[in-house]
Design a protein around this motif. Structure first.
Motif: not given
Length: 304
Positions: A74-79, A155-163, A261-266
């Motif tokens: 959980n402490d690593k950034p997501v790709v 919906g999956f990303l939101a439910a999992q809290g994945i950003e 654009g589905l997330s705020q990924a940098r």
């Protein structure tokens, strides 16, 4: 003189009858289950496979899968790597799978890897840009999305809290964009079709609100080792859009409902491979997609 699209009346937007007529004119040409699900099943040693939804269509029910690297912390950034948003864009699907199979393990020390290889399986099977309701999933990454392909992954990303920190969306630009898909869009909308020049080669679409140009350049440098980068047309454009520099255009992804654009990924980009080039072949196209992902991740890992 442009041919009249065989469905609808010129100048009049489609209603439900025309959309149904379009749907009934489609046919299955390849198998999502044989080509894609079998590859996903073969990756269970390295990834946890999550079914994040099902598309219940008249022709079939399609389970939707993501691959989540087993080394998730959980402490690593997501790709996030997505493919097959437009199901007909073959190297997007198989590039995502090839990255998962051959290169993802090289990045699990720094990143949590999540791969959604085929967001539009009906489009994959029928070689289509749209879904059965004649909706374009890659204009549907919006609130209350009209396309379940988009709604399910959001919906999956939101439910999992994945950003995600990084999101690379794998696409193609093909000759059929001009011969079929843009004429179909004009017919559906009741407008006049205006084809663009199909670029011969690879290019990128950056999100205008957060372009991260050095990240894009890193992607292009790695891809150039595999295949050629598209030159702008004589108007200085790619697909009708002014280039910002060689091999790159910017689009307002959030406003257009694009997958990137589905997330705020940098760090985010949309790849565009040209599979119809006489200077490329299917394997090259897949490798170009893999190179795009690794080029981007090499840059971001260097920034951590």
């Amino acid at each position: 003189m442009q041919r009249q699209y065989p469905i609808g009346i010129p100048g009049q937007p489609w209603g439900e009858a025309e959309k149904q007529q379009w749907f009934e004119s489609q046919s299955v040409k390849r198998s999502y289950f044989d080509d894609v699900v079998s590859e996903i099943d073969a990756l269970t040693e390295s990834f946890d496979v999550h079914q994040y939804g099902t598309l219940d269509y008249q022709t079939n029910n399609y389970p939707l899968y993501v691959l989540k690297a087993k080394q998730w912390q959980n402490d690593k950034p997501v790709v996030l790597v997505t493919g097959g948003v437009h199901g007909y864009e073959t190297s997007g699907v198989h590039g995502a799978l090839r990255f998962a199979k051959t290169r993802a393990g090289s990045y699990t020390d720094a990143f949590n890897i999540l791969v959604a290889p085929c967001i539009s399986p009906w489009g994959y099977e029928t070689i289509n840009r749209w879904n059965p309701a004649a909706e374009d999933p890659n204009r549907s990454f919006v609130a209350n999305s009209p396309a379940p392909e988009a709604a399910n992954i959001m919906g999956f990303l939101a439910a999992q809290g994945i950003e995600p920190l990084v999101h690379i969306d794998l696409h193609e630009t093909t000759d059929t964009d001009n011969s079929e898909f843009r004429p179909a869009l004009a017919a559906r909308e009741g407008t006049v079709n205006d084809n663009w020049n199909i670029p011969d080669g690879f290019y990128l679409v950056a999100n205008a609100s957060r372009a991260e140009v050095e990240f894009q350049r890193s992607v292009l440098r790695e891809v150039e080792k595999v295949t050629h980068i598209a030159e702008a047309d004589d108007q200085g454009k790619l697909i009708g859009v002014d280039i910002t520099e060689h091999g790159m255009i910017h689009l307002p992804a959030d406003n257009l409902g694009l997958c990137m654009g589905l997330s705020q990924a940098r760090f985010t980009t949309t790849t565009e491979v040209y599979p119809d080039s006489p200077k490329a072949n299917p394997e090259q196209c897949i490798l170009a997609q893999v190179a795009a992902v690794t080029g981007g991740l090499d840059y971001v890992r260097g920034q951590l």
